[in-house]
Structure formats: structure tokens, C-alpha cells
Scaffold this motif. Structure first.
Motif, PDB file in Angstrom:
ATOM      1  N   SER A 247       0.840  -1.201   0.000  1.00 46.02           N
ATOM      2  CA  SER A 247       0.000   0.000   0.000  1.00 46.02           C
ATOM      3  C   SER A 247       0.875   1.251   0.000  1.00 46.02           C
ATOM      4  O   SER A 247       1.953   1.272   0.590  1.00 46.02           O
ATOM      5  CB  SER A 247      -0.910   0.017   1.224  1.00 46.02           C
ATOM      6  N   ASN A 248       0.379   2.290  -0.654  1.00 50.07           N
ATOM      7  CA  ASN A 248       1.097   3.566  -0.706  1.00 50.07           C
ATOM      8  C   ASN A 248       0.674   4.410   0.489  1.00 50.07           C
ATOM      9  O   ASN A 248      -0.352   5.084   0.460  1.00 50.07           O
ATOM     10  CB  ASN A 248       0.785   4.290  -2.018  1.00 50.07           C
ATOM     11  N   LEU A 249       1.482   4.361   1.542  1.00 46.75           N
ATOM     12  CA  LEU A 249       1.129   5.037   2.787  1.00 46.75           C
ATOM     13  C   LEU A 249       1.119   6.554   2.625  1.00 46.75           C
ATOM     14  O   LEU A 249       0.254   7.251   3.167  1.00 46.75           O
ATOM     15  CB  LEU A 249       2.114   4.628   3.887  1.00 46.75           C
ATOM     16  N   ASP A 250       2.066   7.075   1.858  1.00 48.07           N
ATOM     17  CA  ASP A 250       2.112   8.527   1.656  1.00 48.07           C
ATOM     18  C   ASP A 250       0.852   9.027   0.957  1.00 48.07           C
ATOM     19  O   ASP A 250       0.313  10.084   1.288  1.00 48.07           O
ATOM     20  CB  ASP A 250       3.346   8.909   0.824  1.00 48.07           C
ATOM     21  N   GLN A 251       0.376   8.245  -0.001  1.00 48.31           N
ATOM     22  CA  GLN A 251      -0.841   8.634  -0.716  1.00 48.31           C
ATOM     23  C   GLN A 251      -2.051   8.623   0.215  1.00 48.31           C
ATOM     24  O   GLN A 251      -2.893   9.526   0.177  1.00 48.31           O
ATOM     25  CB  GLN A 251      -1.082   7.680  -1.883  1.00 48.31           C
ATOM     26  N   LEU A 252      -2.138   7.601   1.078  1.00 52.07           N
ATOM     27  CA  LEU A 252      -3.242   7.522   2.034  1.00 52.07           C
ATOM     28  C   LEU A 252      -3.234   8.734   2.968  1.00 52.07           C
ATOM     29  O   LEU A 252      -4.285   9.316   3.250  1.00 52.07           O
ATOM     30  CB  LEU A 252      -3.138   6.227   2.852  1.00 52.07           C
ATOM     31  N   MET A 253      -2.045   9.111   3.452  1.00 56.20           N
ATOM     32  CA  MET A 253      -1.943  10.238   4.372  1.00 56.20           C
ATOM     33  C   MET A 253      -2.300  11.559   3.676  1.00 56.20           C
ATOM     34  O   MET A 253      -2.946  12.430   4.265  1.00 56.20           O
ATOM     35  CB  MET A 253      -0.536  10.317   4.961  1.00 56.20           C
ATOM     36  N   SER A 254      -1.886  11.697   2.425  1.00 57.52           N
ATOM     37  CA  SER A 254      -2.230  12.913   1.673  1.00 57.52           C
ATOM     38  C   SER A 254      -3.741  13.018   1.489  1.00 57.52           C
ATOM     39  O   SER A 254      -4.323  14.108   1.603  1.00 57.52           O
ATOM     40  CB  SER A 254      -1.543  12.897   0.306  1.00 57.52           C
ATOM     41  N   GLN A 255      -4.378  11.892   1.232  1.00 55.55           N
ATOM     42  CA  GLN A 255      -5.833  11.874   1.075  1.00 55.55           C
ATOM     43  C   GLN A 255      -6.519  12.292   2.365  1.00 55.55           C
ATOM     44  O   GLN A 255      -7.530  13.017   2.336  1.00 55.55           O
ATOM     45  CB  GLN A 255      -6.302  10.483   0.652  1.00 55.55           C
ATOM     46  N   ASP A 256      -5.984  11.848   3.517  1.00 55.37           N
ATOM     47  CA  ASP A 256      -6.574  12.221   4.804  1.00 55.37           C
ATOM     48  C   ASP A 256      -6.570  13.740   4.982  1.00 55.37           C
ATOM     49  O   ASP A 256      -7.550  14.324   5.451  1.00 55.37           O
ATOM     50  CB  ASP A 256      -5.804  11.564   5.954  1.00 55.37           C
ATOM     51  N   GLU A 257      -5.459  14.366   4.620  1.00 57.81           N
ATOM     52  CA  GLU A 257      -5.367  15.821   4.750  1.00 57.81           C
ATOM     53  C   GLU A 257      -6.317  16.512   3.771  1.00 57.81           C
ATOM     54  O   GLU A 257      -6.999  17.482   4.121  1.00 57.81           O
ATOM     55  CB  GLU A 257      -3.925  16.267   4.493  1.00 57.81           C
ATOM     56  N   GLU A 258      -6.363  16.015   2.552  1.00 57.53           N
ATOM     57  CA  GLU A 258      -7.205  16.642   1.529  1.00 57.53           C
ATOM     58  C   GLU A 258      -8.687  16.546   1.869  1.00 57.53           C
ATOM     59  O   GLU A 258      -9.450  17.494   1.646  1.00 57.53           O
ATOM     60  CB  GLU A 258      -6.937  15.975   0.173  1.00 57.53           C
ATOM     61  N   ILE A 259      -9.103  15.410   2.418  1.00 58.73           N
ATOM     62  CA  ILE A 259     -10.517  15.231   2.764  1.00 58.73           C
ATOM     63  C   ILE A 259     -10.935  16.233   3.836  1.00 58.73           C
ATOM     64  O   ILE A 259     -12.012  16.833   3.765  1.00 58.73           O
ATOM     65  CB  ILE A 259     -10.778  13.776   3.217  1.00 58.73           C
ATOM     66  N   ALA A 260     -10.088  16.419   4.857  1.00 57.56           N
ATOM     67  CA  ALA A 260     -10.408  17.388   5.915  1.00 57.56           C
ATOM     68  C   ALA A 260     -10.483  18.799   5.354  1.00 57.56           C
ATOM     69  O   ALA A 260     -11.397  19.571   5.695  1.00 57.56           O
ATOM     70  CB  ALA A 260      -9.361  17.302   7.025  1.00 57.56           C
ATOM     71  N   GLU A 261      -9.534  19.161   4.489  1.00 57.23           N
ATOM     72  CA  GLU A 261      -9.539  20.502   3.912  1.00 57.23           C
ATOM     73  C   GLU A 261     -10.751  20.722   3.003  1.00 57.23           C
ATOM     74  O   GLU A 261     -11.358  21.797   3.005  1.00 57.23           O
ATOM     75  CB  GLU A 261      -8.240  20.716   3.139  1.00 57.23           C
ATOM     76  N   LYS A 262     -11.121  19.686   2.249  1.00 56.20           N
ATOM     77  CA  LYS A 262     -12.289  19.791   1.374  1.00 56.20           C
ATOM     78  C   LYS A 262     -13.567  19.945   2.195  1.00 56.20           C
ATOM     79  O   LYS A 262     -14.455  20.730   1.857  1.00 56.20           O
ATOM     80  CB  LYS A 262     -12.378  18.548   0.492  1.00 56.20           C
ATOM     81  N   LEU A 263     -13.646  19.195   3.309  1.00 55.78           N
ATOM     82  CA  LEU A 263     -14.813  19.292   4.182  1.00 55.78           C
ATOM     83  C   LEU A 263     -14.939  20.695   4.759  1.00 55.78           C
ATOM     84  O   LEU A 263     -16.036  21.269   4.809  1.00 55.78           O
ATOM     85  CB  LEU A 263     -14.709  18.250   5.305  1.00 55.78           C
ATOM     86  N   ASP A 264     -13.816  21.278   5.171  1.00 54.22           N
ATOM     87  CA  ASP A 264     -13.822  22.658   5.662  1.00 54.22           C
ATOM     88  C   ASP A 264     -14.318  23.620   4.580  1.00 54.22           C
ATOM     89  O   ASP A 264     -15.165  24.485   4.829  1.00 54.22           O
ATOM     90  CB  ASP A 264     -12.406  23.069   6.081  1.00 54.22           C
ATOM     91  N   ALA A 265     -13.770  23.447   3.367  1.00 52.37           N
ATOM     92  CA  ALA A 265     -14.139  24.345   2.273  1.00 52.37           C
ATOM     93  C   ALA A 265     -15.627  24.261   1.962  1.00 52.37           C
ATOM     94  O   ALA A 265     -16.295  25.279   1.754  1.00 52.37           O
ATOM     95  CB  ALA A 265     -13.319  23.997   1.031  1.00 52.37           C
ATOM     96  N   GLU A 266     -16.175  23.049   1.957  1.00 53.62           N
ATOM     97  CA  GLU A 266     -17.607  22.861   1.673  1.00 53.62           C
ATOM     98  C   GLU A 266     -18.459  23.485   2.767  1.00 53.62           C
ATOM     99  O   GLU A 266     -19.473  24.136   2.488  1.00 53.62           O
ATOM    100  CB  GLU A 266     -17.921  21.368   1.544  1.00 53.62           C
ATOM    101  N   ARG A 267     -18.045  23.305   4.031  1.00 57.69           N
ATOM    102  CA  ARG A 267     -18.810  23.872   5.146  1.00 57.69           C
ATOM    103  C   ARG A 267     -18.792  25.394   5.105  1.00 57.69           C
ATOM    104  O   ARG A 267     -19.820  26.045   5.271  1.00 57.69           O
ATOM    105  CB  ARG A 267     -18.236  23.378   6.481  1.00 57.69           C
TER     106      ARG A 267
END
Length: 368
Positions: free
Chosen positions: A326-346
Motif C-alpha cells: 500500500s502507498n502510505l504517503d498517498q493515504l496520508m495525503s488523502q486524509d489531509e485533503e478530505i479534511a480541507e475539502k470538508l472545511d471548504a464545503e462547510r
């Protein structure tokens, strides 16, 4: 209401004491540090947030369906016990399972807070002490948030699972400074991250989705910290020392795998322990869930240099060996992006609501 009044089963002694071992280490070098770790420390400072303000606690939660859990995911689905349940009973079971799961998250976050503080005390390098201090604050915030969710939205808690408590105790009793990293950053937090992610990505309920997304944004940094520190240190160890740590990982992974069954919940509903364990083992959903939970641990263990034959065979036996790719760096980047996207949508939704409110006020004023 006191927490003790909300426990579904007796948690026992209100204070768990783990004898501390090892040395507190001071460093008198204040002007050197690993560039990557100091950059992570800066990021840890920049990304601090307030759980009281960032999370929308006004969102309603149905305690009998907090996560939108499908029937098929319940470990007794399709059994005679399930057939006897009415809708109210099934709602109560969902409440208990969510309470049990988020209670383990809560207890694990308190454990992470204690382990991060232990790292501040025992790690020899100042750059690692600085970052661990920010992590200690992160874990305090996570414990605060999970406790509030359980108190205010679910109204029920479960005691710490025996296997989680055992791994926490083993991690904290060990006098070697790297063991809180290995036990907490790699095993407990790696497993928790995968569990958080599965719920975050499947729930249709906004409050738990917010909580999990924002917590995971912090945890992505924590796992990166553990990887950096341990990868550097384990290059210096002998084969015998590496094997000792691999044995710890093997035992810890079996404990974490067996932690996930939720047998305590089924026992609370009158199902004998042996039957509850059998249903949990036979559940196709739980089998998939447990396999995916190692998606964060296996590649991290491989990355830090613990990949001996015995450890590889243990992962083959658990059916998770392929997770090492598994690509751990990619998973971690996705975690950050999801939180930022959720903030932007809210924030976008809040801005639209404010604009509409102003427009309505202007319109009302013109009419009057």
C-alpha cells in the motif's frame, strides 16, 4: 452526568496505574535537528485547532442510528438472535456498537496522549521532543472530542477492551525509548486510522464524519513522525534487537486483530461469550473490516525496516501480507485533503447562507 454513570458495563477501578520505567533524557543541543522533523514540528504548530469551534456540535445525532450502519454489517445479522429483534432492539444494538467502538477510540486517544508525553520525556533528540509536545496537545484534543461525542450524542460508554489495555500496558512498561513510538504510533494509531477512515468514508451522518476527518488530519502527521524517527533509529540496531521489536509487533498485531470483535456488546445482549465469538469470527463484513484495518500498519512496519521472515509469515497467516505494498504517503495525503475539502464545503455553505440572509433582510426592508 458523571462518566461512570454512562458505562454500559462496570469499568472497575477508576484509576489504572502503569508502573513507569526508563530514563528521562535531556538534550543540551538547541540549535540542530533533522530538517524533515523540524518541518513536521512547524506543521504541527500551524495546524492546531479548537474542537469546540471547528466542529459543528449543533448537528443532531440519532443515538439509535449514529452512523447509518447497514443491517448486514452487524455481526449477528442473519442469526436467530437477529430474527427475534424488533426495530427498537436493533436500534439499541446499533447504539451499543457505536458506543463500544467510539469508546475504544477515546481510550486509545488517552493512551496516545500518555505515550506522546512519554516520548517527550524519554527520546534523546530535541527535535523529536518538540514535535511530540505538539502531538500530546493533538491527542488531548481528540480525547476531548470523542468524550463529548459519547457523553452528549450517544449517552453511553464502554470500558477499555482487554486487548487494547494489554498492548497499552506493554508499550508503557517497556524501558526502551522507541517502544512508545512502535506500540502507539505504528500499531495502535495505525489501526485506529484505518478504522476512522472506513467509518468516515461510509457514514452519511455529518457530525461523526466531521470528527473523524479532522482527527485523521492530525493523525497523518503523527504516523509520519513515527516513521521518520524509527526508520532512522532502526538502521542502527543489530539483527537481534530488530527481532525483539518484530516479536513485539507480531504480538501487538494479534492483540489488535482480536480487539475488533465487539464481543462485549453481544454479551450485553444476553448472547453467551462462546456464541458471540463464533458469530464475530463468521461475519463476512467483520472479516473484510479486519483485513482492511491493517492497510496502515503493514506498509508502515515494512517502511521502518521491520520485515523479517517471522513477521512476514505472521502477516501471511493474518491474510494481510499484500497490504505491505500500500502507498502510505498517498493515504496520508488523502486524509489531509478530505479534511480541507470538508472545511471548504462547510464554509462555502455558511457563506451562501449568510448572503441569502442579507438578501432577505434587504428585500424585507425594501418592502416595508
Amino acid at each position: 452526568m458523571a462518566t461512570y454513570d454512562l458505562y454500559a458495563t462496570d469499568p472497575g477501578n477508576p484509576l489504572w496505574q502503569v508502573p513507569a520505567t526508563g530514563a528521562a533524557r535531556f538534550s543540551w543541543e538547541y540549535d540542530e535537528g533533522r530538517e524533515r522533523l523540524l518541518a513536521l514540528y512547524q506543521k504541527g504548530k500551524d495546524k492546531q485547532w479548537d474542537g469546540q469551534k471547528r466542529i459543528d456540535w449543533h448537528l443532531e445525532v440519532d443515538p439509535h442510528d449514529p452512523l447509518g450502519t447497514p443491517d448486514e454489517s452487524m455481526s449477528i445479522y442473519g442469526t436467530p438472535y437477529w430474527a427475534k429483534m424488533n426495530d427498537r432492539d436493533k436500534g439499541e444494538l446499533r447504539k451499543h456498537f457505536t458506543s463500544w467502538q467510539f469508546s475504544q477510540f477515546l481510550h486509545g486517544e488517552q493512551g496516545a496522549m500518555v505515550c506522546a508525553a512519554r516520548i517527550v520525556e524519554s527520546v534523546p533528540d530535541l527535535d523529536a521532543k518538540l514535535y511530540s509536545a505538539t502531538q500530546t496537545m493533538d491527542e488531548a484534543r481528540h480525547a476531548e472530542i470523542y468524550a463529548r461525542f459519547l457523553h452528549e450524542k450517544i449517552g453511553m460508554l464502554y470500558p477499555i477492551n482487554d486487548n487494547l489495555q494489554s498492548l497499552l500496558g506493554d508499550t508503557l512498561r517497556d524501558s526502551r525509548w522507541d517502544m512508545p513510538y512502535l506500540g502507539m504510533q505504528v500499531l495502535i494509531e495505525g489501526l485506529a486510522l484505518a478504522a476512522f477512515g472506513m467509518i468516515r468514508d461510509t457514514t452519511d451522518k455529518p457530525l461523526p464524519k466531521q470528527i473523524l476527518a479532522y482527527v485523521m488530519q492530525d493523525e497523518a502527521r503523527h504516523v509520519a513522525f513515527g516513521r521518520m524517527a524509527l526508520r532512522d533509529y532502526y538502521k542502527q540496531l543489530s539483527d537481534a534487537e530488530l527481532r525483539e521489536r518484530e516479536e513485539f509487533v507480531i504480538e501487538g498485531c494479534y492483540l489488535m486483530r482480536d480487539r475488533l470483535r465487539g464481543v462485549e456488546v453481544l454479551e450485553n445482549f444476553g448472547i453467551p461469550k462462546a456464541e458471540a465469538e463464533e458469530y464475530s469470527e463468521q461475519s463476512e463484513f467483520l472479516a473484510l473490516f479486519r483485513q482492511l484495518l491493517f492497510s496502515r500498519i503493514v506498509p508502515c512496519v515494512k517502511d521502518i525496516g521491520l520485515w523479517g521472515k517471522r513477521l512476514q509469515q505472521a502477516y501471511v497467516d493474518m491474510g494481510v501480507f499484500d497490504m505491505g505494498n500500500s502507498n502510505l504517503d498517498q493515504l496520508m495525503s488523502q486524509d489531509e485533503e478530505i479534511a480541507e475539502k470538508l472545511d471548504a464545503e462547510r464554509f462555502a455553505a455558511e457563506e451562501r447562507a449568510r448572503v441569502a440572509e442579507v438578501g432577505e433582510a434587504i428585500e424585507a426592508g425594501a418592502e416595508s
